[in-house]
Scaffold this active site. Structure first.
Site, PDB file in Angstrom:
ATOM      1  N   GLY A 239       0.752  -1.248   0.000  1.00  0.00           N
ATOM      2  CA  GLY A 239       0.000   0.000   0.000  1.00  0.00           C
ATOM      3  C   GLY A 239       0.779   1.293   0.000  1.00  0.00           C
ATOM      4  O   GLY A 239       0.184   2.367  -0.154  1.00  0.00           O
ATOM      5  N   GLU A 275       3.914  -6.779   1.627  1.00  0.00           N
ATOM      6  CA  GLU A 275       3.412  -7.130   0.291  1.00  0.00           C
ATOM      7  C   GLU A 275       3.345  -5.908  -0.614  1.00  0.00           C
ATOM      8  O   GLU A 275       2.267  -5.511  -1.052  1.00  0.00           O
ATOM      9  CB  GLU A 275       1.994  -7.713   0.414  1.00  0.00           C
ATOM     10  CG  GLU A 275       1.860  -8.907   1.327  1.00  0.00           C
ATOM     11  CD  GLU A 275       0.403  -9.245   1.655  1.00  0.00           C
ATOM     12  OE1 GLU A 275      -0.511  -8.450   1.298  1.00  0.00           O
ATOM     13  OE2 GLU A 275       0.179 -10.289   2.273  1.00  0.00           O
ATOM     14  N   PRO A 276       4.460  -5.257  -0.899  1.00  0.00           N
ATOM     15  CA  PRO A 276       4.392  -4.081  -1.772  1.00  0.00           C
ATOM     16  C   PRO A 276       4.207  -4.485  -3.234  1.00  0.00           C
ATOM     17  O   PRO A 276       4.788  -5.470  -3.687  1.00  0.00           O
ATOM     18  CB  PRO A 276       5.752  -3.418  -1.572  1.00  0.00           C
ATOM     19  CG  PRO A 276       6.673  -4.535  -1.206  1.00  0.00           C
ATOM     20  CD  PRO A 276       5.844  -5.577  -0.490  1.00  0.00           C
ATOM     21  N   GLY A 277       3.392  -3.761  -3.936  1.00  0.00           N
ATOM     22  CA  GLY A 277       3.195  -3.996  -5.361  1.00  0.00           C
ATOM     23  C   GLY A 277       3.534  -2.738  -6.129  1.00  0.00           C
ATOM     24  O   GLY A 277       4.523  -2.655  -6.858  1.00  0.00           O
ATOM     25  N   ARG A 278       2.719  -1.709  -5.895  1.00  0.00           N
ATOM     26  CA  ARG A 278       2.860  -0.467  -6.658  1.00  0.00           C
ATOM     27  C   ARG A 278       4.253   0.144  -6.509  1.00  0.00           C
ATOM     28  O   ARG A 278       4.831   0.626  -7.489  1.00  0.00           O
ATOM     29  CB  ARG A 278       1.807   0.532  -6.165  1.00  0.00           C
ATOM     30  CG  ARG A 278       1.663   1.751  -7.040  1.00  0.00           C
ATOM     31  CD  ARG A 278       0.783   2.806  -6.365  1.00  0.00           C
ATOM     32  NE  ARG A 278      -0.455   2.302  -5.858  1.00  0.00           N
ATOM     33  CZ  ARG A 278      -1.632   2.306  -6.510  1.00  0.00           C
ATOM     34  NH1 ARG A 278      -1.687   2.810  -7.723  1.00  0.00           N
ATOM     35  NH2 ARG A 278      -2.722   1.826  -5.954  1.00  0.00           N
ATOM     36  N   ARG A 314      -6.532   3.301 -15.352  1.00  0.00           N
ATOM     37  CA  ARG A 314      -6.508   4.024 -14.074  1.00  0.00           C
ATOM     38  C   ARG A 314      -7.131   5.430 -14.140  1.00  0.00           C
ATOM     39  O   ARG A 314      -7.873   5.806 -13.234  1.00  0.00           O
ATOM     40  CB  ARG A 314      -5.085   4.093 -13.509  1.00  0.00           C
ATOM     41  CG  ARG A 314      -4.452   2.697 -13.279  1.00  0.00           C
ATOM     42  CD  ARG A 314      -3.195   2.736 -12.433  1.00  0.00           C
ATOM     43  NE  ARG A 314      -3.507   3.099 -11.066  1.00  0.00           N
ATOM     44  CZ  ARG A 314      -3.365   4.281 -10.561  1.00  0.00           C
ATOM     45  NH1 ARG A 314      -2.842   5.252 -11.283  1.00  0.00           N
ATOM     46  NH2 ARG A 314      -3.716   4.526  -9.323  1.00  0.00           N
ATOM     47  N   TYR A 318     -10.146   5.577 -11.601  1.00  0.00           N
ATOM     48  CA  TYR A 318      -9.878   6.233 -10.305  1.00  0.00           C
ATOM     49  C   TYR A 318      -9.592   7.724 -10.472  1.00  0.00           C
ATOM     50  O   TYR A 318      -9.040   8.335  -9.558  1.00  0.00           O
ATOM     51  CB  TYR A 318      -8.657   5.613  -9.628  1.00  0.00           C
ATOM     52  CG  TYR A 318      -8.582   4.107  -9.643  1.00  0.00           C
ATOM     53  CD1 TYR A 318      -9.425   3.339  -8.838  1.00  0.00           C
ATOM     54  CD2 TYR A 318      -7.649   3.448 -10.437  1.00  0.00           C
ATOM     55  CE1 TYR A 318      -9.334   1.957  -8.835  1.00  0.00           C
ATOM     56  CE2 TYR A 318      -7.554   2.068 -10.433  1.00  0.00           C
ATOM     57  CZ  TYR A 318      -8.402   1.327  -9.642  1.00  0.00           C
ATOM     58  OH  TYR A 318      -8.298  -0.037  -9.638  1.00  0.00           O
ATOM     59  N   CYS A 346     -14.802   4.380 -27.990  1.00  0.00           N
ATOM     60  CA  CYS A 346     -16.038   5.132 -28.187  1.00  0.00           C
ATOM     61  C   CYS A 346     -16.783   5.406 -26.894  1.00  0.00           C
ATOM     62  O   CYS A 346     -17.917   4.963 -26.717  1.00  0.00           O
ATOM     63  CB  CYS A 346     -16.934   4.351 -29.144  1.00  0.00           C
ATOM     64  SG  CYS A 346     -16.045   3.950 -30.637  1.00  0.00           S
TER      65      CYS A 346
HETATM   66  N1  LLP Z   1      -1.706  -6.875  -0.385  1.00  0.00           N
HETATM   67  C1  LLP Z   1      -3.027  -6.925  -0.542  1.00  0.00           C
HETATM   68  C2  LLP Z   1      -3.824  -7.841   0.283  1.00  0.00           C
HETATM   69  C3  LLP Z   1      -3.662  -6.079  -1.489  1.00  0.00           C
HETATM   70  O1  LLP Z   1      -4.974  -6.121  -1.629  1.00  0.00           O
HETATM   71  C4  LLP Z   1      -2.876  -5.191  -2.265  1.00  0.00           C
HETATM   72  C5  LLP Z   1      -3.499  -4.321  -3.273  1.00  0.00           C
HETATM   73  C6  LLP Z   1      -1.478  -5.202  -2.069  1.00  0.00           C
HETATM   74  C7  LLP Z   1      -0.937  -6.045  -1.126  1.00  0.00           C
HETATM   75  C8  LLP Z   1      -0.562  -4.331  -2.864  1.00  0.00           C
HETATM   76  O2  LLP Z   1      -0.813  -2.978  -2.651  1.00  0.00           O
HETATM   77  P1  LLP Z   1       0.164  -1.880  -3.308  1.00  0.00           P
HETATM   78  O3  LLP Z   1       1.492  -2.002  -2.590  1.00  0.00           O
HETATM   79  O4  LLP Z   1       0.295  -2.174  -4.739  1.00  0.00           O
HETATM   80  O5  LLP Z   1      -0.516  -0.598  -3.050  1.00  0.00           O
HETATM   81  N2  LLP Z   1      -5.846  -1.141  -9.183  1.00  0.00           N
HETATM   82  C9  LLP Z   1      -5.623  -0.138  -8.145  1.00  0.00           C
HETATM   83  C10 LLP Z   1      -4.892  -0.693  -6.945  1.00  0.00           C
HETATM   84  C11 LLP Z   1      -5.559  -1.889  -6.302  1.00  0.00           C
HETATM   85  C12 LLP Z   1      -4.817  -2.427  -5.110  1.00  0.00           C
HETATM   86  C13 LLP Z   1      -5.429  -3.682  -4.626  1.00  0.00           C
HETATM   87  N3  LLP Z   1      -4.740  -4.333  -3.560  1.00  0.00           N
HETATM   88  C14 LLP Z   1      -4.895   1.038  -8.764  1.00  0.00           C
HETATM   89  O6  LLP Z   1      -4.611   1.015  -9.953  1.00  0.00           O
HETATM   90  O7  LLP Z   1      -4.640   2.023  -8.082  1.00  0.00           O
END
Ligand code: LLP
Length: 422
Positions: A239, A275-278, A314, A318, A346
């Protein structure tokens, strides 16, 4: 920081000029930088140094096998949310003992897949899921390692569609009921409780909600231990936000996040999982597109691109901001003027931005959306029968197409016309 810079007036991905990739694969395409992916992993790793920790890359942000393999090579684990992501993690070389399985609606088949693979941990989000996992594990003669996701009822102060830690959200169990549910879990022969899981939302730009949630988790750890549970792992979710808009103040850095973890949870002797993703993938990717037309509207100008909402959803979903830059570097004195940047799909929602001050660009010019490495390609679709965008990975001066653009035949080949119509 990323590795997309102008060199000799041309935007590069590491050592590779973007126009070279465009000539090779055509536009639109996603391009990712290995050095940036690696850097983001290391920054987190250093932020948690001194604490026993595991970084489980949240694959939902970008699950291309090459990106996941890049993470696996660094020692990262993976956070998966479906059987599909689990299969990708294993194929990309993530060891099962570093895989955590999150998600509010895992099916029995998915639970079985996780158990068969011998994954590290299931992050369980409800009592019915706990019951199902217990049942499946017992039938297989194994036990499932579990962290229970608690909902701390904290406002993450992010976009409502990506906030997950309030009691009104569908995620986790109410923290007030944790004691009762942990006691139930302990009585289940197929379940081995290892820890607590929490994830309050995505694109957080303030550490205060984290601190509030982590303090609640610390209190709960002490309480559960007093009740006889062995809590050895804390999964803190992902997050942490990224700077989408360079002109804005930067969000807190992983280093500050790590300090908050240490402050609130450091004395509990638990292994920390994140659990970083973004933050790993977001600024490691660009979406590159060409201008098809420059069109004069009534009182406004439009840049019509060959990329659209199906390629990067996005902004439509959002109202997200992505910095847009021309691939040819503008001069310091080049004028900027407001334009609406739109795609060919479209619907009016296919608008990337309105009245954005940009240097002059014309038909045929290349431009790039920054911060598109996370939740870009993975959320794309073939709406309007536009083939999925290809993905390219750069590593220094090496370039690899890591997902090719499907041909029209391949795209059409997935459909079938029933006998009675042929
Ligand atoms: N762990 C869990 C349980 C999650 O639900 C998520 C993201 C993450 C980790 C990773 O979060 P991050 O580090 O990436 O913020 N599609 C949306 C974002 C959806 C995030 C969903 N869960 C966007 O484009 O902003």
């Amino acid at each position: 920081m990323d590795h997309f810079e102008y060199r000799d007036g041309v935007l590069h991905a590491e050592d590779v000029p973007i126009p070279e990739i465009a000539a090779e694969v055509g536009t639109p395409f996603y391009v990712y930088s290995t050095a940036t992916l690696e850097r983001h992993y290391r920054v987190f790793d250093e932020a948690l140094a001194g604490m026993d920790h595991l970084i489980c890359y949240a694959m939902k942000a970008n699950s291309n096998l090459a990106v996941v393999a890049t993470m696996a090579r660094l020692g990262a684990g993976a956070d998966v949310v479906s059987g599909g992501e689990l299969a990708r993690a294993l194929k990309a070389g993530v060891p099962p003992e570093k895989i955590v399985f999150s998600g509010v609606g895992k099916t029995r088949d998915e639970l079985r897949m996780g158990l068969e693979a011998g994954i590290r941990q299931f992050n369980v989000e409800s009592e019915p899921e706990l019951e199902a996992l217990d049942e499946v594990a017992r039938a297989m003669g194994v036990t499932a390692a579990v962290a229970i996701r608690v909902n701390p009822d904290v406002d993450a102060k992010t976009h409502p569609k990506i906030a997950t830690g309030m009691s009104e959200n569908k995620f986790g169990i109410p923290i007030a009921r944790a004691s009762e549910i942990y006691a139930r879990a302990r009585a289940m022969a197929g379940i081995e409780v290892k820890g607590i899981d929490v994830h309050i939302g995505s694109q957080l730009t303030d550490l205060a909600p984290y601190e509030a949630a982590f303090r609640k988790v610390a209190d709960l750890t002490r309480q559960l231990r007093a009740e006889g549970h062995e809590i050895t792992r804390l999964d803190l979710g992902g997050g942490l936000g990224i700077p989408y808009r360079r002109s804005n103040a930067a969000p807190p850095l992983p280093f500050d996040y790590g300090a908050a973890v240490r402050r609130t949870l450091g004395d509990l002797g638990c292994e920390i999982e994140i659990e970083p993703g973004r933050l790993i993938a977001g600024n490691a990717g660009l979406l590159v597109s060409s201008v098809i037309y420059r069109k004069q509207g009534d009182g406004r100008e439009f840049l019509i691109l060959d990329a659209a909402m199906n390629d990067l959803i996005r902004p439509a979903m959002y109202d997200a901001w992505h910095d847009i830059v021309p691939v040819r570097e503008p001069g310091p004195d080049d004028p900027v003027a407001p334009v609406d940047v739109v795609g060919p799909v479209c619907e009016s929602g296919d608008t990337f931005t309105r009245a954005r001050a940009l240097p002059h660009m014309d038909a045929g010019d290349l431009l790039a959306f920054r911060s598109a490495g996370a939740y870009g390609a993975v959320m794309s679709s073939e709406y309007n029968s536009r083939p999925l965008v290809p993905e390219v990975l750069v590593n220094g001066s090496s370039v690899a197409v890591i997902r090719k653009r499907p041909t029209l035949e391949e795209m059409l080949g997935r459909d079938a016309i029933p006998e009675w119509l042929s």
